[in-house]
Each structure stands twice: as structure tokens, then as C-alpha cells.
Design a protein around this motif. Structure first.
Motif, PDB file in Angstrom:
ATOM      1  N   GLU A 159     -21.569   7.183  70.372  1.00  0.00           N
ATOM      2  CA  GLU A 159     -21.494   8.044  69.336  1.00  0.00           C
ATOM      3  C   GLU A 159     -21.405   7.249  68.059  1.00  0.00           C
ATOM      4  O   GLU A 159     -21.853   7.509  66.902  1.00  0.00           O
ATOM      5  CB  GLU A 159     -20.307   9.062  69.266  1.00  0.00           C
ATOM      6  N   ALA A 160     -20.859   6.107  67.932  1.00  0.00           N
ATOM      7  CA  ALA A 160     -20.595   5.437  66.838  1.00  0.00           C
ATOM      8  C   ALA A 160     -21.836   4.382  66.856  1.00  0.00           C
ATOM      9  O   ALA A 160     -22.073   3.440  65.758  1.00  0.00           O
ATOM     10  CB  ALA A 160     -19.426   4.539  67.025  1.00  0.00           C
ATOM     11  N   ARG A 213     -15.372  14.594  69.225  1.00  0.00           N
ATOM     12  CA  ARG A 213     -14.925  14.035  70.514  1.00  0.00           C
ATOM     13  C   ARG A 213     -13.789  13.356  70.779  1.00  0.00           C
ATOM     14  O   ARG A 213     -12.974  13.537  71.619  1.00  0.00           O
ATOM     15  CB  ARG A 213     -16.169  13.051  71.094  1.00  0.00           C
ATOM     16  N   ALA A 214     -13.438  12.454  69.613  1.00  0.00           N
ATOM     17  CA  ALA A 214     -12.194  11.581  69.788  1.00  0.00           C
ATOM     18  C   ALA A 214     -10.930  12.418  69.883  1.00  0.00           C
ATOM     19  O   ALA A 214     -10.005  12.244  70.680  1.00  0.00           O
ATOM     20  CB  ALA A 214     -12.245  10.631  68.848  1.00  0.00           C
ATOM     21  N   GLU A 215     -11.051  13.385  69.079  1.00  0.00           N
ATOM     22  CA  GLU A 215      -9.760  14.335  68.838  1.00  0.00           C
ATOM     23  C   GLU A 215      -9.744  15.255  70.109  1.00  0.00           C
ATOM     24  O   GLU A 215      -8.509  15.397  70.867  1.00  0.00           O
ATOM     25  CB  GLU A 215     -10.140  15.258  67.833  1.00  0.00           C
ATOM     26  N   ALA A 216     -10.997  15.791  70.732  1.00  0.00           N
ATOM     27  CA  ALA A 216     -10.664  16.273  71.987  1.00  0.00           C
ATOM     28  C   ALA A 216     -10.362  15.361  73.231  1.00  0.00           C
ATOM     29  O   ALA A 216      -9.305  15.854  74.031  1.00  0.00           O
ATOM     30  CB  ALA A 216     -12.138  16.963  72.470  1.00  0.00           C
ATOM     31  N   HIS A 261     -15.480  10.681  61.659  1.00  0.00           N
ATOM     32  CA  HIS A 261     -16.998  10.626  61.403  1.00  0.00           C
ATOM     33  C   HIS A 261     -17.596  11.154  62.508  1.00  0.00           C
ATOM     34  O   HIS A 261     -18.787  11.249  62.616  1.00  0.00           O
ATOM     35  CB  HIS A 261     -17.312   9.213  61.166  1.00  0.00           C
ATOM     36  N   GLY A 262     -16.905  11.558  63.599  1.00  0.00           N
ATOM     37  CA  GLY A 262     -17.569  11.969  65.030  1.00  0.00           C
ATOM     38  C   GLY A 262     -17.987  13.109  64.777  1.00  0.00           C
ATOM     39  O   GLY A 262     -17.470  13.992  64.032  1.00  0.00           O
ATOM     40  N   GLU A 263     -19.009  13.475  65.684  1.00  0.00           N
ATOM     41  CA  GLU A 263     -19.720  14.761  65.738  1.00  0.00           C
ATOM     42  C   GLU A 263     -18.732  15.871  66.010  1.00  0.00           C
ATOM     43  O   GLU A 263     -18.038  15.746  67.077  1.00  0.00           O
ATOM     44  CB  GLU A 263     -21.106  14.681  66.583  1.00  0.00           C
ATOM     45  N   LYS A 264     -18.931  17.025  65.404  1.00  0.00           N
ATOM     46  CA  LYS A 264     -17.900  18.078  65.688  1.00  0.00           C
ATOM     47  C   LYS A 264     -18.409  18.801  67.173  1.00  0.00           C
ATOM     48  O   LYS A 264     -19.794  18.703  67.313  1.00  0.00           O
ATOM     49  CB  LYS A 264     -17.800  19.036  64.787  1.00  0.00           C
ATOM     50  N   LEU A 265     -17.402  19.314  67.978  1.00  0.00           N
ATOM     51  CA  LEU A 265     -17.988  19.788  69.183  1.00  0.00           C
ATOM     52  C   LEU A 265     -18.703  21.188  68.959  1.00  0.00           C
ATOM     53  O   LEU A 265     -19.756  21.382  69.885  1.00  0.00           O
ATOM     54  CB  LEU A 265     -16.732  20.348  70.038  1.00  0.00           C
ATOM     55  N   ASP A 266     -18.725  21.873  68.066  1.00  0.00           N
ATOM     56  CA  ASP A 266     -19.686  22.900  67.770  1.00  0.00           C
ATOM     57  C   ASP A 266     -21.185  22.493  67.789  1.00  0.00           C
ATOM     58  O   ASP A 266     -22.113  23.314  68.010  1.00  0.00           O
ATOM     59  CB  ASP A 266     -19.387  23.977  66.724  1.00  0.00           C
TER      60      ASP A 266
END
Ligand code: B12
Length: 217
Positions: A114-115, A32-35, A209-214
């Protein structure tokens, strides 16, 4: 390669939710953060530039905001699916009275959730009186404020001052477009100023550590 944020901005401006979601799906290896950092934030700022130059209308910009909000809601973590253990910490988020720019704040709330935080996202334009009452009843550990428009700065000072007087001593975080642009310390000595999401991650944990978008779409 054409920057992905521009393709995303075009999908928002076309009002095409499916296309916008498909673009996000293409970067399924992002979290999420990267997006938010690489796609959503630059896309909305790019739309601001088009608007400022009269290349798009107010209606176009409203449509883009609505679609962006829709996609953000799709990415909002479900309370039960947080990748992290619940922290037993609370955070509430709001924009100052009159402040309508809430997309950034919604991203931040989503990242706290998310955290592993228990979050309440109170959205745009919340008068101080109600912010104080809500905070007193719910007693969050963190109160996040967002400010975009310069003429809201005097209000920011009042919000930070009053919220920091609450007996349970919440930590006040201030973010938003102006924090990255100006030194706001004189307006909020009692608060932590957070310039962008990279800074936020230094406070709430590692963005890797965030969840991946897939796993989300
Ligand atoms: C969409 C938009 C609107 C929408 C808002 C919709 C919404 N729901 O948010 C609407 C149409 C309502 C709007 C209205 C106005 N807008 Co406007 N808007 C924008 C636009 C295009 C995008 C805003 C956005 O979403 N940015 C992307 C987000 C993700 O960025 P961000 O808010 O900075 O958030 C990031 C960080 O700052 C941080 N963050 C944000 N909040 C917080 C909080 C915490 C606690 C933390 C830790 C971090 C954090 O995390 C985010 C993620 O990266 C911007 C352009 C721009 N450059 O931003 C103009 C812009 C901000 N608007 C502008 C203007 C002038 C206005 C109006 C005054 C127009 C008018 N004449 O009516 C009104 C004012 C309304 C008000 N009273 O608030 C100008 C401001 C110029 C200036 N010098 O002040 C801009 C820059 C456009 C421009 N280029 O001219 N706007």
C-alpha cells in the motif's frame, strides 16, 4: 459497546466469511493499518487465549485462521491501485523454517504494498537456502522476517546473519509476537527490530495516509 474485535473473532470462529467482512465494512472509515491494529491482531490474540484455556479446539482455531486469511486477502492492495506513488523499492517477506504463524507477516506485506513498495510475500516456513537464493536473484531493499515461537530463535540468529551478508546489503526487519515480548537484540544485531505496526509506520510513512476500507470492500 462490545469490542469490535470480539465480534470479529466470533465470526472467524463460526467460519462465517460474510459476517467477518460485514464487520470490517462497519469500520469503513478505518484504513488497513487501523483495522489490522484494532481488529485483526487483537481478534487472533483473543482466539489464542480461548485456545490456551481450552474454550475452543484446534479445529476451531484453524477455521478462524482460514477465515482471517480470506479477509486479509480481500484487503490486499492490487498492485495498480496503490494509493501512493510507486517507490521503486522492493521488499520480500518470509517466516523462518518451521514457523507457521504468517498472518502478521501478510499484514505487513500488505502495508508495504500500500505504501508503494514492490512486494513479494513468501509466506510461512521458508528454509534459509531458498530465502538466500530468492533474495540474491531479486535483490530486495528490505527483507522482513517474522518469528512467533521461542524455539525458532536460534534459527533467527542464523537467518539474520546470513541474509545480512548478501552483497547488495538489504535492510533486515524482524517482527512478530516475540519482538513485542522479549529483547531480541542479542539474536539479531544486524537487523531492525519492529515491535508493532505503529513502529513500522515510523519507518515506512504515516499510517493516516492509508486507503480507507470503504474504498476497498
Ligand atoms: C493462529 C495461530 C496458529 C496457527 C498459525 C496460522 C497462521 N497461518 O498464522 C497454527 C495452527 C498453525 C499454529 C500453530 C502453533 N501454535 Co499458534 N497461535 C496462533 C494464534 C491463535 C494467532 C497467531 C496470530 O495470527 N496472531 C495475530 C498476529 C497479527 O499477530 P503477530 O503475529 O504478533 O503479528 C503482528 C506483529 O507482531 C507484527 N509482525 C508480525 N510479523 C512481522 C514481521 C515484520 C517484518 C514486521 C515489521 C512486523 C511483524 O505485525 C502483526 C500485526 O499486528 C496465536 C495466539 C497469539 N497470541 O498470537 C497462537 C500462538 C502463537 N501459538 C502457540 C503455539 C504453542 C503453537 C504451536 C506450538 C501449537 C502446537 N502444539 O502445535 C504450533 C507451532 C507451529 C509452528 N511451528 O509455527 C502459542 C505460543 C506460546 C508460546 N509461549 O510460544 C500461542 C501464543 C497460543 C497460546 N496462547 O498458547 N498457531
Amino acid at each position: 459497546m462490545r469490542e469490535i474485535y470480539k465480534s470479529f473473532a466470533e465470526a472467524l470462529l463460526k467460519g462465517d466469511q460474510e459476517d467477518a467482512l460485514n464487520i470490517v465494512k462497519k469500520v469503513h472509515y478505518y484504513n488497513r493499518a487501523e483495522a489490522f491494529l484494532d481488529i485483526f491482531t487483537p481478534a487472533m490474540r483473543y482466539i489464542g487465549d480461548l485456545w490456551e484455556n481450552n474454550d475452543i479446539s484446534v479445529a476451531d482455531e484453524h477455521l478462524a485462521t482460514a477465515v482471517c486469511d480470506f479477509v486479509l486477502s480481500r484487503l490486499y492492495p492490487a498492485k495498480s491501485s496503490s494509493s501512493q506513488a510507486m517507490l521503486n523499492k522492493r521488499a520480500m517477506f518470509l517466516c523462518l523454517e518451521g514457523e507457521q504463524h504468517y498472518l502478521g507477516l501478510k499484514m505487513v506485506s500488505s502495508l508495504f504494498e500500500e505504501a508503494g513498495w514492490n512486494t513479494r510475500y513468501l509466506g510461512p516456513n521458508l528454509p534459509l537456502e531458498y530465502a538466500l537464493k530468492h533474495a540474491a536473484a531479486w535483490q530486495p531493499d528490505v527483507i522482513g522476517l517474522s518469528v512467533t515461537i521461542v524455539y525458532h530463535l536460534p534459527l533467527l540468529k542464523t537467518y539474520v546473519k546470513e541474509l545480512s551478508k548478501l552483497s547488495f546489503k538489504p535492510e533486515i526487519f524482524v517482527g512478530g509476537r516475540l519482538v513485542g515480548t522479549y529483547d531480541l537484540l542479542p539474536y539479531c544485531k544486524e537487523a531492525v527490530l519492529v515491535k508493532d505496526l505503529n513502529e513500522l509506520y515510523k519507518i515506512i510513512g504515516q499510517k493516516e495516509h492509508g486507503e480507507k476500507l470503504d474504498a476497498l470492500l
